[in-house]
Design an enzyme around this catalytic site. Sequence first.
Site, short mmCIF file in Angstrom:
data_model
loop_
_atom_site.label_atom_id
_atom_site.label_comp_id
_atom_site.label_asym_id
_atom_site.label_seq_id
_atom_site.Cartn_x
_atom_site.Cartn_y
_atom_site.Cartn_z
N LYS A 1 0.87 -1.19 0.00
CA LYS A 1 0.00 0.00 0.00
C LYS A 1 0.90 1.23 0.00
O LYS A 1 1.94 1.23 0.65
CB LYS A 1 -0.91 0.00 1.23
N GLU B 1 0.67 5.77 -0.19
CA GLU B 1 -0.20 6.94 -0.05
C GLU B 1 -0.11 7.82 -1.29
O GLU B 1 0.99 8.20 -1.70
CB GLU B 1 0.18 7.73 1.21
N GLU C 1 -9.19 7.74 3.60
CA GLU C 1 -9.07 8.11 5.01
C GLU C 1 -9.57 9.52 5.26
O GLU C 1 -9.18 10.48 4.58
CB GLU C 1 -7.60 7.99 5.47
O1 KIV Z 1 -0.88 2.54 8.70
C1 KIV Z 1 -2.07 2.24 8.86
O2 KIV Z 1 -2.46 1.62 9.86
C2 KIV Z 1 -3.02 2.65 7.83
C3 KIV Z 1 -4.47 2.47 8.10
C4 KIV Z 1 -4.93 3.38 9.16
C5 KIV Z 1 -5.28 2.57 6.88
O3 KIV Z 1 -2.62 3.11 6.81
#
Ligand code: KIV
Length: 274
Positions: free
Chosen positions: A126, A128, A191
Amino acid sequence: MAANPPPPTPPRPSRITVPKFAALKGSGRKISMVTAYDYAFARLVDEAGVEGVLVGDSMSMVVQGHENTLPVTLDEMIYHAEMVGRAVERALVIVDMPFPSYHLGKYKAIDNAGRILKEARCQAVKLEGGAEQAETIAALVSAGIPVMAHCGLRPQSVHQLGGYKVQRDEASLIEDARAAADAGAFAMVLECIPSRIARRITEAAPIPTIGIGAGGDCDGQVLVLHDVLGLTSDYVPRFVKSYADLHATVVGAVRQFRDEVRSGAFPSAEHGYE
Ligand code: KIV
């Protein structure tokens, strides 16, 4: 007489792959995802039956005690992702790319994401960003690395955003979501954005939206495990719901242990050897 046949081995739960995760959109089943950072908790959350386990860079705050998500390193993320990967048998395991492991060009991003997939037993990363990360997302996807995008409030940009604020710029939120999906992301976290905008994005996006502080119309929800379990006594944002009070349970249990050690009640004969 023939011995009883051994009981059948229970079937191994079938793994939620990236295509299966993506196909949950529109299936009528909402997606649940929580964070985990170590073997013990990862086993528990997998047993609970969530679809996704995120090794989040929130680890920087809830595990390492930093004030934001910026300090955690790629090596530290991989070290914890390995523990989670060893524990999870069923859920999809997604690992956050920490700051700035994907900001130094697409080849460096492939190198770093490649390390995550090679060294930890996980299936996706993931990162950002939406529009400004579209080229990097596309490069990772073309290298065979599944990407979950993270739009709206991007905690790694906390200094640029001026704090952890609800993101309300509708045009740029919609543009980010569209760019992430077009670049090949298989899902996106939304978010801290108004529920109305999250609903609009969810209706338009061909990929699942996983909300955190984005209302109930997303295709799924994610929370930080420490918040779900009520493990901290720190401030928790409005979008958090705690389903247990492990803070009180843990402090109470350790206090009782301390008291019994002081009084001599522990260990009793049953905890010793002849
Ligand atoms: O780092 C994390 O825990 C996150 C979530 C809050 C989506 O990115």
